[in-house]
Design an enzyme around this catalytic site. Structure first.
Site, mmCIF file in Angstrom:
data_model
loop_
_atom_site.group_PDB
_atom_site.id
_atom_site.type_symbol
_atom_site.label_atom_id
_atom_site.label_comp_id
_atom_site.label_asym_id
_atom_site.label_seq_id
_atom_site.Cartn_x
_atom_site.Cartn_y
_atom_site.Cartn_z
ATOM 1 N N HIS A 130 97.244 31.310 12.462
ATOM 2 C CA HIS A 130 96.971 32.024 13.430
ATOM 3 C C HIS A 130 95.994 31.423 14.357
ATOM 4 O O HIS A 130 94.963 30.602 13.845
ATOM 5 C CB HIS A 130 96.185 33.305 12.685
ATOM 6 N N HIS A 154 93.134 37.434 21.121
ATOM 7 C CA HIS A 154 94.276 37.179 20.164
ATOM 8 C C HIS A 154 95.373 38.013 20.277
ATOM 9 O O HIS A 154 94.993 39.167 20.398
ATOM 10 C CB HIS A 154 93.847 36.753 18.852
ATOM 11 N N CYS A 161 100.753 34.674 18.552
ATOM 12 C CA CYS A 161 99.261 34.188 18.897
ATOM 13 C C CYS A 161 99.291 32.858 19.623
ATOM 14 O O CYS A 161 98.480 32.750 20.457
ATOM 15 C CB CYS A 161 98.729 33.977 17.378
#
Length: 357
Positions: A320, A332, A272
């Site tokens: 994240h 993402h 990520c």
């Protein structure tokens, strides 16, 4: 008759109600912890599948937290190694200069010894050219002064070299600490991912596909909608607050479909924070390596003022991060097994946003 009855097989009871729920719970715990019940498929297609999905989501989230900590430790280890290499080079240069100074001092001392074997008064008395002698004596005095200065210089060099070596020792200890943290977080992440995989392996193929699809529905829907509108990438760039943000958005669109790769920053795969770092690096902006440090890069932005190119963060531990592209959507790298994709930012607990400069 009693004897016959004693040899009958006991009747098998089906699990119902509380007993069934307990069995499912034990099966989940066993799968997550590597227990003896591994390898037996869960037959309940409803509650069991939902519980597996919840547990798999938790394990993936914890694995990502460990991954981000690993990325942070690796970044620190790289910097410590670079600092250590620089200090070692500096120590080598200082040692070379010190040896040269010692050699020069040794040559000066040897010359003085060779010319100073006779008492100076006797040398003056025996000299056929007293003026020449006095001139040489004056030069020797100055040479002695230079010798004292050289000795002082060597002492200073020794102190400096010791300081550099002490600093190198500190950096080495720091590096070893970061390397230990790397090993710890790598093991933690792999352990969580392996537990999630064991849990999924307990499902039938149909149940497994259902679990892995359920958390992808929103992303697939967003992806399909975007692909139907071929102007979306260009629209996102036009809405970006500056040219760099537009470049970051373009890079992220170009990464769609590439695999999630643990600890990767591209170009063939990303985790990520690796994706967001690579996106902004393509725009000429250097971001820190981890999600929990990227949130402090640039200007903090309220959710109501998000613009394409902004970094959006999720979960309380900032574990994240995605790249916002407008209309409540982000690009993402979700998790292992799921490629880089579009998804709504409402898919996860929102924790904040920042706009790199």
């Amino acid at each position: 008759m009693a004897a016959v009855a004693s040899h009958r097989k006991p009747r098998r009871r089906s699990l119902t109600g509380t007993t069934a729920r307990t069995a499912v719970t034990l099966a989940l715990a066993s799968a997550a912890g590597g227990g003896a019940l591994e390898g037996t498929a869960l037959a309940d297609p409803g509650p069991a599948t939902a519980r597996v999905r919840t547990e798999v989501d938790r394990l993936h989230r914890e694995a990502e937290e460990a991954t981000e900590k690993y990325n942070g430790a690796r970044e620190k280890a790289v910097k410590a190694q670079q600092a250590l290499d620089g200090l070692r080079d500096e120590a080598a240069r200082r040692t070379q200069r010190l040896n040269a100074s010692r050699n020069a001092l040794g040559s000066l001392a040897t010359a003085q010894y060779r010319s100073g074997g006779i008492d100076p008064a006797l040398q003056l008395a025996l000299s056929s050219a007293p003026d020449q002698y006095l001139e040489r004596a004056s030069l020797m005095d100055r040479a002695g002064s230079r010798q004292a200065t050289a000795v002082a210089g060597i002492r200073h060099q020794l102190r400096g070299l010791d300081q550099v070596r002490d600093q190198a020792g500190e950096r080495l200890a720091e590096l070893r600490g970061h390397q230990a943290e790397l090993r710890t977080q790598k093991k933690a992440a792999h352990r969580k991912l392996a537990a999630a995989e064991r849990l999924l392996d307990r499902l039938t193929a149909k149940q497994r596909a259902t679990v892995l699809r359920q958390d992808d529905h929103a992303a697939e829907s967003a992806d399909s909608a975007d692909r139907a509108d071929r102007g979306a990438p260009r629209a996102a760039r036009l809405k970006a607050p500056n040219a760099r943000a537009a470049q970051a958005v373009s890079f992220a669109y170009g990464a769609l479909g590439k695999p999630y790769v643990w600890g990767a920053t591209g170009p063939d795969g990303f985790d990520c924070s690796g994706l967001t770092q690579a996106s902004w690096r393509a725009a000429g902006v250097a971001l820190p390596r981890t999600s929990y440090t990227q949130i402090n890069a640039g200007q903090r932005v309220p959710r109501s003022e998000l613009a394409p190119g902004d970094l959006v963060f999720f979960y309380s531990g900032i574990s994240h991060v995605g790249l916002y592209i407008g209309n409540g959507q982000m690009i993402h790298a979700p998790r292992p097994g799921a490629p880089v994709r579009l998804a709504p930012i409402d898919q996860m607990p929102f924790a904040g946003a920042s706009r790199p400069a």
